[in-house]
Structure formats: structure tokens, C-alpha cells
Design a protein around this motif. Structure first.
Motif, mmCIF file in Angstrom:
data_model
loop_
_atom_site.group_PDB
_atom_site.id
_atom_site.type_symbol
_atom_site.label_atom_id
_atom_site.label_comp_id
_atom_site.label_asym_id
_atom_site.label_seq_id
_atom_site.Cartn_x
_atom_site.Cartn_y
_atom_site.Cartn_z
ATOM 1 N N GLY A 1 33.196 49.359 32.855
ATOM 2 C CA GLY A 1 33.696 47.626 32.981
ATOM 3 C C GLY A 1 34.369 47.160 31.675
ATOM 4 N N SER A 2 34.872 47.945 30.817
ATOM 5 C CA SER A 2 34.891 47.245 29.963
ATOM 6 C C SER A 2 36.541 47.981 29.551
ATOM 7 C CB SER A 2 34.673 47.364 28.300
ATOM 8 O OG SER A 2 34.198 48.444 27.701
ATOM 9 N N VAL A 3 36.823 49.109 30.172
ATOM 10 C CA VAL A 3 37.892 50.173 29.736
ATOM 11 C C VAL A 3 38.806 49.160 31.292
ATOM 12 C CG1 VAL A 3 37.424 52.261 28.686
ATOM 13 C CG2 VAL A 3 37.243 51.957 30.865
ATOM 14 N N CYS B 1 25.280 42.066 37.811
ATOM 15 C CA CYS B 1 23.955 41.607 37.620
ATOM 16 C C CYS B 1 22.798 41.323 37.910
ATOM 17 C CB CYS B 1 24.271 40.550 36.214
ATOM 18 S SG CYS B 1 24.890 40.826 34.865
ATOM 19 N N LEU B 2 23.538 40.286 39.057
ATOM 20 C CA LEU B 2 22.826 40.536 40.187
ATOM 21 C C LEU B 2 21.950 41.272 41.430
ATOM 22 C CD1 LEU B 2 20.427 38.559 41.989
ATOM 23 C CD2 LEU B 2 22.572 37.780 43.330
ATOM 24 N N TYR C 1 28.578 43.363 32.919
ATOM 25 C CA TYR C 1 28.674 43.563 31.552
ATOM 26 C C TYR C 1 29.540 43.631 30.345
ATOM 27 C CZ TYR C 1 26.739 42.849 26.345
ATOM 28 O OH TYR C 1 26.527 42.600 24.909
ATOM 29 N N GLY C 2 29.999 44.778 31.093
ATOM 30 C CA GLY C 2 31.465 45.410 30.027
ATOM 31 C C GLY C 2 32.669 44.071 30.686
ATOM 32 N N PRO C 3 32.782 43.567 31.479
ATOM 33 C CA PRO C 3 34.101 42.733 31.287
ATOM 34 C C PRO C 3 33.807 41.498 30.771
ATOM 35 C CG PRO C 3 34.092 43.830 33.682
ATOM 36 C CD PRO C 3 32.250 43.558 32.656
ATOM 37 N N VAL D 1 32.821 38.310 39.369
ATOM 38 C CA VAL D 1 32.240 39.296 39.493
ATOM 39 C C VAL D 1 31.280 39.811 39.305
ATOM 40 C CG1 VAL D 1 32.934 41.244 40.598
ATOM 41 C CG2 VAL D 1 34.480 39.536 41.000
ATOM 42 N N GLY D 2 31.525 39.870 37.433
ATOM 43 C CA GLY D 2 30.661 40.117 36.909
ATOM 44 C C GLY D 2 28.910 39.528 36.821
#
Length: 403
Positions: free
Chosen positions: A70-72, A94-95, A120-122, A89-90
Motif C-alpha cells: 500500500g505504501s509504495v 480496513c472495514l 493502512y499503508g497509504p 479507500v484505505g
């Protein structure tokens, strides 16, 4: 609102970015609750699923494997769709992840962990984009540190509230309730899209292949590469505290789930205060690299201090120990992200943040299984904590010696 300004306002004369900070802090806090509710529920959920409580390490490792992805990839998504839409969207992911994790199937539980990580990542690359546009350079470390208090605030909320919800609703219903709260926030921040989702690039890359670009950006820049190495180690120490503290206290000190959750909450509250204090010191007294070195030494000694822990410790001492450990091991992120933003090439803040977080999350992915291996060999939580405190201590000394 008047407190937020665009990227062109860089003369340091505009007001503090209250709105940008409030929006990003709320997002960061709730996605952190989505992640950190699992370690708090672990002693109860493990019995239900017929796995050892220490298996929570595999769940958290899977969460952060999703966070790496998610982060990259966040840089391209943020550039194309905007930081608010990506954050929405993030939150929705999570839901979905929490609903999957609440099943009775271990494969679905692990899939849910990965989806939670994707959500969580973004959050950090997206919020960095918002804050850098709205914050004067003289306040950047403080602003990032305050926003990053959302992580320990989420941990504190999880530690204080989740045990009570588990006792009242059961762990599965509690997980779903946290997910619904994420969806509510995703809908609540919709009005702020017109303010923050501007200057979009419809041609921005959004494929997994493009995810290599932020990582290569970090590897090619010496300053960013050094921050990535430090965050790999620091992230590992942080996740050992957050993941295993409740289980450590319930198994080694025979604390109840509620009391152990409160000790964890104390560690997170202390890290909230620590993040703000470290941010002020990094802006006013020390270079950010120096501040990170001192925090590395602090978390290293805190981890080593577990070797002196014993069931004979009074409860108040457990709270003090958790507060000191939390303020350092969970308190470094804001200063780190501010330094990454300073070192990032012009126009590449989201990419540099995502690339550095790839290595942060990599440390978080590999550390829980390694912690479990040390625990299996030593049958000692203190020995396992100490084993990961030594590298943090070494990194802290290195950061100070190479200023």
C-alpha cells in the motif's frame, strides 16, 4: 478555512494548518485502531481460534506486508486521485479486512490482515502530501509529529476501549465495530476533497510495476537510504512493543486483559506526548538526525530494561516502564517523516515517503516472526525484547556519530 494554504505559501508567515492536521490526524488514528485492536484481542481470540497468543506476530507481519504494498503504490494513486480519495479507500479496506479477520477461518483471517495493511499503508504518504502543502518549513517537524500521534492515539484507544468491547460484545463483533467506524470516517471526510484533491495528474502511474520507483528513489539517495535503514530497525522495535506487550503482561505477570490493556494504553499516551516533544526539540534545539539518534538509544535501553522485569514489580512500575518504552519506541516517527520530507527531491515527497515506509514496514514484517523464533529458543519475553533493543541502540549511536 483560513488555517490551510497551498504549496505556494512557503514564507512561514501563514497560520498553523489546523484543518489539514485535524483531517490527517483523524485518519491516522482510526487506521491505527484498526491495526492495533488485534494485539489487544489476541489473548481472547487465540483461545477461540485454538492458536497460541504469540501467533499474533504472524497476523501483524501479514498486516504490514500489505502495508508495504500500500505504501509504495500510494504515490501514483495520490497523484492521480488525490490524498483524500486514497485515504477514503484505505479506510474502507480496513472495514473489509476486519470483517474477514472476524471469521473462524485462519486463511480468511490472514487475508483480512493483508487487506487491513493495504488500507493502512497509504495513509502516511497521503497525509504527507496534505501537510507539506499546508505547513511552513519552520513547523514541519512539529506538524508531522502531531499528525503521527494518531498512531499511538490509535493504540491507546485500542488498549483502553477494545478490552471493554470484547467483554461486552465478543472479539468478532468488536472487530466489525471498529471497521464500521472506519467507514463512517471515510464518509465524513468527503467534503474536504474539493480542498485537498487538487492538481491531479491523470497520467500518474498506478501499477504495481511503478511501485519500484519510490524504492529506487530511496536507494539512490544517500540521506534517504540512511533514514530507511534506521526506520527498518526502529519499526521492528516499535512493533515488538505494540504486538507483544499485552500478551507479555498477561502471561508473565498474570495481569487481567483489562489491566494489561491499560498498561499498553499508557505506553501509547506517553508516546503521544513524546512525539510532540521530540518534534518541538527537532525544530528548535536539535537537528532531526540527532533527535533520531537519541531516540534510538532510548528505545534500545528500554528494551534491554525488560531483562530486569519480574512478577515482583509493583503495578505502578509497569506503567512507568511502559511509558518510557512507548515514548521512545513509538515516538520517533514524526521526526523521521519530517526528515524524509526535507531530504526528498522537489515534487517527490509522497514517493520518498512511500519508498522509505517500504523499508519501515519491511522491518515490521520480518521482526514478529524473528521475535517468535527468539521466544521459542529462550522461552523468555525479556530476552526477545532485548535481542531487538541492541540493534536500535547501535543505530542510535551510528546516527549521532555520523551527523
Amino acid at each position: 478555512m483560513s488555517g490551510d494554504h497551498g504549496a505556494g505559501s512557503r514564507d512561514g508567515k501563514f497560520p498553523f494548518p489546523w484543518l489539514a492536521l485535524a483531517v490527517t490526524l483523524a485518519i491516522q488514528t482510526l487506521v491505527a485502531v484498526a491495526v492495533y485492536c488485534a494485539p489487544v484481542m489476541a489473548p481472547v481470540a487465540a483461545r477461540d481460534l485454538q492458536v497460541p497468543p504469540s501467533a499474533i506476530g504472524w497476523f501483524i507481519a501479514t498486516v504490514y506486508l500489505g502495508s508495504m504494498v500500500g505504501s509504495v503504490t500510494a504515490g501514483g494513486w495520490v497523484a492521480r486521485f488525490g490524498p483524500i480519495r486514497v485515504s477514503q479507500v484505505g479506510l474502507a479496506l480496513c472495514l473489509v479486512g476486519l470483517a474477514l479477520a472476524a471469521s473462524s477461518s485462519l486463511p480468511l483471517l490472514l487475508l483480512g490482515a493483508f487487506v487491513i495493511g493495504l488500507g493502512y499503508g497509504p495513509s502516511t504518504p497521503a497525509s504527507s502530501q496534505i501537510l507539506v502543502r499546508a505547513t511552513p518549513p519552520s513547523l514541519i517537524a512539529l506538524t508531522f509529529s502531531i499528525k503521527q500521534t494518531g498512531v499511538p492515539l490509535g493504540g491507546a484507544i485500542a488498549g483502553a476501549l477494545v478490552p471493554l468491547l470484547v467483554l461486552a460484545l465478543g472479539w468478532r463483533s468488536t472487530a466489525f465495530a471498529v471497521g464500521v467506524a472506519c467507514l463512517v470516517l471515510a464518509l465524513a471526510i468527503e467534503p474536504w476533497r474539493t480542498r485537498y484533491d487538487r492538481g491531479l495528474d491523470v497520467r500518474a502511474p498506478r501499477s504495481l510495476a511503478a511501485a519500484a520507483a519510490p524504492v529506487l528513489l530511496v536507494l539512490r539517495a544517500a540521506g534517504l537510504r540512511q533514514m530507511a535503514v534506521a526506520s527498518f530497525v526502529f519499526g521492528g522495535v516499535q512493533i515488538t512493543l505494540v504486538t507483544y506487550l499485552v500478551t507479555f503482561l498477561t502471561e508473565s505477570f498474570a495481569l487481567t486483559l483489562v489491566l494489561a490493556g491499560l498498561v499498553m494504553a499508557a505506553s501509547q499516551v506517553a508516546s503521544v506526548a513524546g512525539r510532540v516533544l521530540w518534534g518541538v526539540l527537532a525544530d528548535r534545539a536539535f537537528a532531526r538526525r540527532t533527535m533520531l539518534g537519541l531516540l534510538g538509544i532510548g528505545m534500545g535501553f528500554s528494551a534491554l530494561a525488560t531483562l530486569a522485569a519480574s512478577p515482583g514489580w509493583p503495578t505502578w512500575l509497569l506503567f512507568v516502564f511502559a511509558a518510557v518504552f512507548g515514548s521512545t519506541a513509538v515516538g520517533w516517527n514524526g521526526v523521521y517523516l519530517a526528515e524524509v520530507a526535507r531530504l526528498a527531491p522537489a515534487g517527490k515527497i509522497s514517493e520518498a515517503t512511500g519508498g522509505c515506509l517500504f523499508f519501515t514496514f519491511l522491518g515490521v514484517v520480518v521482526t514478529p516472526p524473528a521475535f517468535n523464533a527468539v521466544l521459542a529458543l529462550s522461552s523468555s519475553y525479556p530476552a526477545a525484547f532485548a535481542a531487538f533493543g541492541v540493534p536500535a541502540l547501535a543505530i542510535g549511536v551510528w546516527l549521532l556519530a555520523t551527523r
